[in-house]
Scaffold this motif. Structure first.
Motif, mmCIF file in Angstrom:
data_model
loop_
_atom_site.group_PDB
_atom_site.id
_atom_site.type_symbol
_atom_site.label_atom_id
_atom_site.label_comp_id
_atom_site.label_asym_id
_atom_site.label_seq_id
_atom_site.Cartn_x
_atom_site.Cartn_y
_atom_site.Cartn_z
ATOM 1 N N GLY A 175 2.788 6.797 -5.246
ATOM 2 C CA GLY A 175 4.119 6.241 -5.431
ATOM 3 C C GLY A 175 4.747 5.713 -4.164
ATOM 4 N N HIS A 176 5.866 5.030 -4.345
ATOM 5 C CA HIS A 176 6.574 4.401 -3.223
ATOM 6 C C HIS A 176 8.014 4.909 -3.229
ATOM 7 N N PHE A 177 8.349 5.769 -2.248
ATOM 8 C CA PHE A 177 9.666 6.403 -2.199
ATOM 9 C C PHE A 177 10.781 5.360 -2.082
ATOM 10 N N GLY A 178 10.652 4.417 -1.148
ATOM 11 C CA GLY A 178 11.717 3.444 -0.896
ATOM 12 C C GLY A 178 12.045 2.587 -2.099
ATOM 13 N N LEU A 179 11.030 2.251 -2.890
ATOM 14 C CA LEU A 179 11.234 1.422 -4.083
ATOM 15 C C LEU A 179 11.504 2.279 -5.327
ATOM 16 N N ALA A 180 11.450 3.599 -5.159
ATOM 17 C CA ALA A 180 11.583 4.524 -6.297
ATOM 18 C C ALA A 180 10.596 4.129 -7.398
ATOM 19 N N TYR A 184 2.596 1.305 -7.155
ATOM 20 C CA TYR A 184 2.844 0.125 -6.317
ATOM 21 C C TYR A 184 1.585 -0.242 -5.545
ATOM 22 N N CYS A 185 1.363 -1.548 -5.404
ATOM 23 C CA CYS A 185 0.244 -2.054 -4.600
ATOM 24 C C CYS A 185 0.652 -3.397 -4.013
ATOM 25 N N HIS A 186 -0.195 -3.950 -3.168
ATOM 26 C CA HIS A 186 0.001 -5.304 -2.638
ATOM 27 C C HIS A 186 -1.039 -6.224 -3.272
ATOM 28 N N PHE A 187 -0.552 -7.070 -4.156
ATOM 29 C CA PHE A 187 -1.408 -7.974 -4.938
ATOM 30 C C PHE A 187 -1.140 -9.436 -4.617
ATOM 31 N N TYR A 228 -3.711 1.204 -2.899
ATOM 32 C CA TYR A 228 -2.291 1.227 -3.234
ATOM 33 C C TYR A 228 -1.442 1.140 -1.973
ATOM 34 N N ARG A 229 -0.214 0.710 -2.170
ATOM 35 C CA ARG A 229 0.774 0.710 -1.089
ATOM 36 C C ARG A 229 1.671 1.911 -1.356
ATOM 37 N N THR A 230 1.599 2.921 -0.491
ATOM 38 C CA THR A 230 2.320 4.150 -0.744
ATOM 39 C C THR A 230 3.353 4.431 0.347
ATOM 40 N N HIS A 231 4.395 5.126 -0.042
ATOM 41 C CA HIS A 231 5.482 5.480 0.872
ATOM 42 C C HIS A 231 5.906 6.901 0.543
ATOM 43 N N ASP A 232 5.584 7.835 1.451
ATOM 44 C CA ASP A 232 5.833 9.257 1.185
ATOM 45 C C ASP A 232 7.305 9.618 1.350
ATOM 46 N N ASN A 233 7.674 10.750 0.760
ATOM 47 C CA ASN A 233 9.033 11.266 0.904
ATOM 48 C C ASN A 233 9.332 11.576 2.370
#
Length: 685
Positions: free
Chosen positions: A510-515, A519-522, A438-443
């Motif tokens: 989850g991805h904070f920036g995208l709310a 999310y992943c990179h496909f 997954y593509r993740t973006h923490d708080n």
């Protein structure tokens, strides 16, 4: 008082009297560690000789004075002895007492000859020491050549590090040598091994009949690619129709996994590279061009194997049904962003007439794109809209122009469709509890957010925060509030810096920036390894091989390494791309010394302020260049304030500057402030 407390008190007293430069004896290391006076971390160098040690578990780093760095070099893993006490408001200070791991086996730089010996001036400004090259180790390189040197001795307090020439990259003035030096300094593999090239040569240049088995034939579906004019590796195509209130969106991605088998030489090399790297004058691809520009590229009029995410989207922008399928497509038209923008915004033009059968689909794409963007906005997705730099080079590789590369309606269409496909795929595989990347973006860190909010309030911006941790929606509302303000771009950048870095993980957090919850990179398997890896998992799942052949355990064993390696390679590529741009921007500005420009203050520090020009070039007005007064730094308000004149330089302020210096080797641009320049400005224009 207990014996233990008395012992600790005596130990602290003893060690506080010791000079910080004295290395403790081995038997004392444990005692010092218990007292919290020994730390381990990564040494971050500075061109002035001092440095910092970053600690894994702690936010604050340790300042290392220049005469206490020992033989530590940038990025070495080190052991540090702390001073007993830190002054209030100051960083902790320490000395390097041991090198735990040497990271730098080679150094890239410019050879400077002195009689029969020489020195290497390191390209990376974080290496403060020159490398001595003896006559026997110089291999006849000439003054001014860019070289790679192997370090054979790391020196000591009295003696410089010593090296021997491993590779001569050529004269620093030869076309392309400057960028090649960046490639080498970041250890980016630029040549494919023979075994990999041989394997690539055996890949067929057209779709084999056997590969069509089990695939859905979508060759009759109207499909287009939309990319930049100079793109050659086309890994995504789109199709769109509408029935009633339902949009049928197809995002078709090159099935690279069909040609790059897991564990093969091609696959191992792709994992080693992690990503394609896009530098000012070249692309270093993840896969050999025979694949990336050939059989894997969705070229117009050619049958190609794809993985398609076929989505049914209602009038609220919600995916009501979807299917991920192995497919065969044939792209009808290879479109550029500019062509699509022209069709959608310029009315009846020659381009519209040339592609008249596709025009209704492009307008339908614009309609769906706006719907998806609005839905993302409503849930709180953050849109940092910074212009990227477009650097124009001449035939000799010199920078002749720098300008912002703005997004338009066509780039937004592709971005919106790719985001939707990435979310849809991630949701299916997360809910199915399959092994995945997954593509993740923490708080963001709450303390950094609080510092930012304090600054915003000082800037007169009303901030409403509902809870301790800020939400994407709250950040989005702040961005909307500052729209049109002079310091909009600068505050947006400060907000971006409070964000954590997105990364690849095996957990769907989850991805904070995208709310976005999923999310992943496909969508880019030609240039990103995680996309290629999850394509294999998807194909194995579609064909029932995940459970039947024990693939689930295999993927669970390898994916942690894939995620970590991909994150590391991504950061390396980003840093190399930034250095490449900084070098070419400095080179471009070196042709404009003495010229006057208007810019906006983009950063304020104790040593001066940065000014960004409309063409995206950023330079420093050093505090010593402000000769009309003594200026003090107001950290809370990000301002420099004159003691006598009360003149203030602050974020977002328009200023007129002259190009005082530009050094491509150091990748720096220096400005000086110009007063009363109406006549001079009109001359420049």
């Amino acid at each position: 008082m207990s014996k233990k407390k008395i012992w600790e008190k005596k130990k602290k007293k003893k060690f506080s009297k010791e000079k910080i430069s004295v290395k403790p004896k081995k038997r004392d290391i444990k005692a010092l560690s218990k007292l919290g006076l020994i730390k381990e971390g990564t040494f971050i160098g500075n061109h002035k000789g001092f440095g910092f040690v970053e600690l894994e578990e702690e936010e604050d780093d340790i300042f290392i004075p220049a005469d206490h760095t020992g033989t530590a070099m940038h990025m070495d893993r080190v052991r540090v002895l702390l001073k007993n006490e830190a002054k209030t408001g100051k960083r902790r200070e320490g000395t390097v007492i041991e090198i735990l791991e040497r990271v730098n086996k080679e150094i890239v730089g410019t050879f400077q000859r002195e009689r029969d010996y020489g020195f290497i001036l390191c390209d990376n400004q974080k290496f403060s020491k020159d490398i001595y090259i003896s006559p026997k180790n110089s291999k006849g390189v000439r003054d001014g050549d860019k070289v790679v040197a192997e370090i054979i001795d790391y020196g000591n307090d009295r003696r410089k590090p010593e090296g021997k020439i491993a590779e001569n990259l050529g004269s620093m003035n030869a076309p392309g040598t400057d960028i090649l030096a960046i490639v080498k300094s970041f250890n980016i593999p630029s040549e494919f091994p023979v075994k990999v090239m041989n394997q690539a040569m055996r890949v067929p240049d057209h779709v084999q009949e056997a590969d069509r088995d089990g695939r859905t034939d979508l060759t009759q579906l109207m499909t287009v690619t939309i990319d930049g004019e100079d793109a050659k590796d086309l890994d995504d195509a789109v199709s769109l129709t509408k029935e009633g209130n339902i949009y049928h969106l197809g995002v078709h991605i090159a099935d690279v996994s069909n040609y790059v088998q897991g564990g093969s030489a091609l696959d191992k090399e792709a994992l080693k590279r992690g990503t394609s790297v896009y530098l000012a004058d070249r692309v270093i691809p993840m896969l050999p061009e025979r694949l990336s520009n050939g059989i894997c590229s969705l070229n117009q009029g050619q049958d190609r194997l794809t993985l398609s995410c076929l989505m049914d989207i209602d009038e609220n922008g919600t995916v009501v049904a979807h299917r991920i399928a192995e497919t065969v497509i044939r792209v009808d038209r290879r479109m550029s962003y500019n062509q699509v923008r022209c069709i959608l915004e310029d009315g009846d033009t020659e381009t519209s007439r040339e592609y008249k059968e596709f025009v209704p689909m492009f307008f339908l794409m614009k309609e769906l794109s706006a719907l998806l963007r609005s839905k993302r906005h409503n849930r709180g997705s953050i849109d940092f809209d910074f212009p990227e730099s477009k650097i124009i080079l001449n035939g000799a590789g010199r920078a002749i122009d720098v300008k912002p590369y703005e997004q338009n309606v066509a780039t937004q269409i592709i971005e919106d469709f790719m985001l939707m496909a990435n979310e849809t795929v991630a949701k299916e595989y997360c809910q199915g509890e399959y092994p995945f990347v997954y593509r993740t973006h923490d708080n963001p860190d709450p303390e950094r957010v609080e510092s930012l909010l304090t600054l915003l309030r000082h800037q007169g911006i009303q901030v409403q925060k509902a809870c301790e941790e800020i939400t994407p929606k709250e950040i989005q509302e702040i961005l909307e509030q500052i729209q049109g303000m002079p310091n909009e771009m600068m505050i947006s950048r400060l907000m971006l810096r409070t964000m954590k870095q997105a990364r690849y993980t095996t957990e769907c957090s989850g991805h904070f920036g995208l709310a976005a919850k999923y999310y992943c990179h496909f969508t880019s398997p030609i240039r990103r390894y995680p996309d290629l890896q999850i394509h294999r998992i998807i194909r194995d799942n579609i064909r029932g091989r995940l459970q039947r052949e024990g693939k689930t355990e295999h993927y669970r064993e390898i994916l942690e390494h894939v995620a970590e390696q991909s994150s590391v390679c991504e950061r390396r590529a980003q840093e190399a791309e930034r250095e490449s741009d900084r070098l070419k921007k400095a080179e471009y500005m070196s042709y404009h010394l003495g010229e006057i420009f208007e810019g906006i203050i983009s950063g304020v520090t104790a040593y001066g302020f940065y000014v960004e020009l409309p063409n995206t070039v950023e330079g420093l007005v050093h505090i010593t260049a402000l000769s009309d007064d003594y200026y003090e730094f107001d950290e809370e308000n990000y301002e420099l304030r004159g003691e006598l004149t009360k003149k203030v330089y602050h974020l977002g302020q328009k200023v007129t500057v002259r190009v005082a210096d530009a050094d491509a080797l150091k990748r720096t641009v220096d400005f000086s402030v110009v007063e009363n320049t109406v006549d001079e400005m009109s001359l420049n224009e």
